[in-house]
Scaffold this motif. Structure first.
Motif, PDB file in Angstrom:
ATOM      1  N   ASN A  93       0.823  -1.210   0.000  1.00  0.00           N
ATOM      2  CA  ASN A  93       0.000   0.000   0.000  1.00  0.00           C
ATOM      3  C   ASN A  93       0.857   1.260   0.000  1.00  0.00           C
ATOM      4  O   ASN A  93       0.562   2.230  -0.708  1.00  0.00           O
ATOM      5  CB  ASN A  93      -0.948   0.012   1.197  1.00  0.00           C
ATOM      6  N   TRP A  94       1.931   1.258   0.799  1.00  0.00           N
ATOM      7  CA  TRP A  94       2.801   2.437   0.847  1.00  0.00           C
ATOM      8  C   TRP A  94       3.443   2.669  -0.516  1.00  0.00           C
ATOM      9  O   TRP A  94       3.477   3.788  -1.019  1.00  0.00           O
ATOM     10  CB  TRP A  94       3.885   2.276   1.914  1.00  0.00           C
ATOM     11  N   ARG A  95       3.958   1.599  -1.094  1.00  0.00           N
ATOM     12  CA  ARG A  95       4.665   1.743  -2.374  1.00  0.00           C
ATOM     13  C   ARG A  95       3.729   2.136  -3.502  1.00  0.00           C
ATOM     14  O   ARG A  95       4.110   2.919  -4.370  1.00  0.00           O
ATOM     15  CB  ARG A  95       5.430   0.457  -2.692  1.00  0.00           C
ATOM     16  N   ARG A  96       2.512   1.635  -3.495  1.00  0.00           N
ATOM     17  CA  ARG A  96       1.533   2.057  -4.515  1.00  0.00           C
ATOM     18  C   ARG A  96       1.192   3.533  -4.351  1.00  0.00           C
ATOM     19  O   ARG A  96       1.076   4.264  -5.325  1.00  0.00           O
ATOM     20  CB  ARG A  96       0.262   1.228  -4.387  1.00  0.00           C
ATOM     21  N   GLY A  97       1.016   3.958  -3.118  1.00  0.00           N
ATOM     22  CA  GLY A  97       0.649   5.347  -2.853  1.00  0.00           C
ATOM     23  C   GLY A  97       1.762   6.341  -3.142  1.00  0.00           C
ATOM     24  O   GLY A  97       1.505   7.527  -3.337  1.00  0.00           O
ATOM     25  N   HIS A  98       3.008   5.867  -3.165  1.00  0.00           N
ATOM     26  CA  HIS A  98       4.148   6.766  -3.369  1.00  0.00           C
ATOM     27  C   HIS A  98       4.920   6.485  -4.652  1.00  0.00           C
ATOM     28  O   HIS A  98       6.003   7.021  -4.848  1.00  0.00           O
ATOM     29  CB  HIS A  98       5.114   6.655  -2.174  1.00  0.00           C
ATOM     30  N   ARG A  99       4.358   5.643  -5.524  1.00  0.00           N
ATOM     31  CA  ARG A  99       5.113   5.224  -6.713  1.00  0.00           C
ATOM     32  C   ARG A  99       5.516   6.404  -7.585  1.00  0.00           C
ATOM     33  O   ARG A  99       6.639   6.423  -8.128  1.00  0.00           O
ATOM     34  CB  ARG A  99       4.365   4.174  -7.511  1.00  0.00           C
ATOM     35  N   TRP A 100       4.648   7.408  -7.747  1.00  0.00           N
ATOM     36  CA  TRP A 100       5.002   8.536  -8.618  1.00  0.00           C
ATOM     37  C   TRP A 100       6.076   9.409  -7.986  1.00  0.00           C
ATOM     38  O   TRP A 100       6.920   9.964  -8.696  1.00  0.00           O
ATOM     39  CB  TRP A 100       3.763   9.346  -8.992  1.00  0.00           C
ATOM     40  N   TRP A 101       6.071   9.518  -6.664  1.00  0.00           N
ATOM     41  CA  TRP A 101       7.137  10.259  -5.986  1.00  0.00           C
ATOM     42  C   TRP A 101       8.468   9.535  -6.161  1.00  0.00           C
ATOM     43  O   TRP A 101       9.518  10.170  -6.335  1.00  0.00           O
ATOM     44  CB  TRP A 101       6.822  10.456  -4.505  1.00  0.00           C
ATOM     45  N   LEU A 102       8.439   8.205  -6.107  1.00  0.00           N
ATOM     46  CA  LEU A 102       9.663   7.424  -6.306  1.00  0.00           C
ATOM     47  C   LEU A 102      10.195   7.608  -7.734  1.00  0.00           C
ATOM     48  O   LEU A 102      11.400   7.796  -7.934  1.00  0.00           O
ATOM     49  CB  LEU A 102       9.397   5.940  -6.030  1.00  0.00           C
ATOM     50  N   VAL A 103       9.294   7.576  -8.707  1.00  0.00           N
ATOM     51  CA  VAL A 103       9.700   7.759 -10.106  1.00  0.00           C
ATOM     52  C   VAL A 103      10.272   9.160 -10.310  1.00  0.00           C
ATOM     53  O   VAL A 103      11.335   9.329 -10.935  1.00  0.00           O
ATOM     54  CB  VAL A 103       8.508   7.507 -11.062  1.00  0.00           C
ATOM     55  N   SER A 157      -3.927   7.332   4.901  1.00  0.00           N
ATOM     56  CA  SER A 157      -4.352   7.588   3.523  1.00  0.00           C
ATOM     57  C   SER A 157      -4.450   9.087   3.255  1.00  0.00           C
ATOM     58  O   SER A 157      -4.672   9.880   4.161  1.00  0.00           O
ATOM     59  CB  SER A 157      -5.702   6.925   3.253  1.00  0.00           C
ATOM     60  N   GLY A 158      -4.253   9.447   2.000  1.00  0.00           N
ATOM     61  CA  GLY A 158      -4.392  10.849   1.604  1.00  0.00           C
ATOM     62  C   GLY A 158      -3.167  11.670   1.914  1.00  0.00           C
ATOM     63  O   GLY A 158      -2.118  11.174   2.322  1.00  0.00           O
TER      64      GLY A 158
END
Length: 194
Positions: A93-103, A157-158
């Motif tokens: 859940n954390w990685r899905r929620g932050h995937r664009w920040w990681l990219v 969340s959020g």
């Protein structure tokens, strides 16, 4: 979930969830970054990156420690109706929620290599190391208090949904045998069969 039940995620697992992707994206960006001479040259880039790695790891590892300490001291016992989230689900859940920040972080680290080679990648890796240090610090607090720390999933969340953020009012605690993650958020060691 029954009425009044809350989904709970381990605090240390949430903190640690970003450590591995930030570390490996940073290492990958360093590997590519040293191939580019950049404006400053590789030697200066690597030296600047090493300094950025140490500073970033220290800052990320130390930020909000006072807040985490306050929430830890005020932790209340989790109720029988509360649902403990699996470690793997929390990490996913954390990685899905932050995937664009990681990219975006990875792309910024790559782009910075054209100016200061490897520095952006080392900074990204330093953020991952800092999260690992913070999770370890939380794990030591859990061991000394002989209780695992949990946070409500809906508070994560959020926007601003961090385990030490303003939305979090209190932690919940359980015994050290609860859940599938060890103190500090790592995988629980599987006992050897006799």
């Amino acid at each position: 979930m029954t009425r009044g039940a809350q989904g709970l995620a381990r605090v240390a697992v949430v903190v640690r969830a970003g450590a591995a992707p930030l570390w490996w994206l940073g290492v990958f960006a360093v590997g590519i970054g040293v191939l580019v001479p950049g404006l400053t040259g590789r030697r200066i880039g690597v030296m600047a990156g090493a300094a950025l790695f140490l500073v970033t790891a220290a800052v990320v590892g130390g930020v909000r420690r006072k807040r985490y300490g306050e929430l830890t001291r005020g932790a209340v016992r989790a109720g029988k109706q509360d649902v403990l989230q699996d470690r793997q689900v929390t990490v996913r859940n954390w990685r899905r929620g932050h995937r664009w920040w990681l990219v975006l972080g990875f792309l910024a680290a790559l782009g910075s290599a054209f100016v200061v080679p490897a520095a952006g990648g080392l900074m990204l890796a330093g953020a991952g190391a800092g999260l690992r240090l913070k999770a370890g610090w939380i794990g030591r607090a859990e061991q000394s208090g002989d209780a695992l720390l949990w946070v409500r999933v809906d508070w994560l969340s959020g926007r601003g949904g961090a385990p030490g953020g303003k939305r979090v009012k209190a932690y919940r605690s359980t015994g050290v045998a609860a859940g599938d993650a060890a103190p500090g958020g790592g995988r629980r060691a599987v006992a050897a069969r006799a």
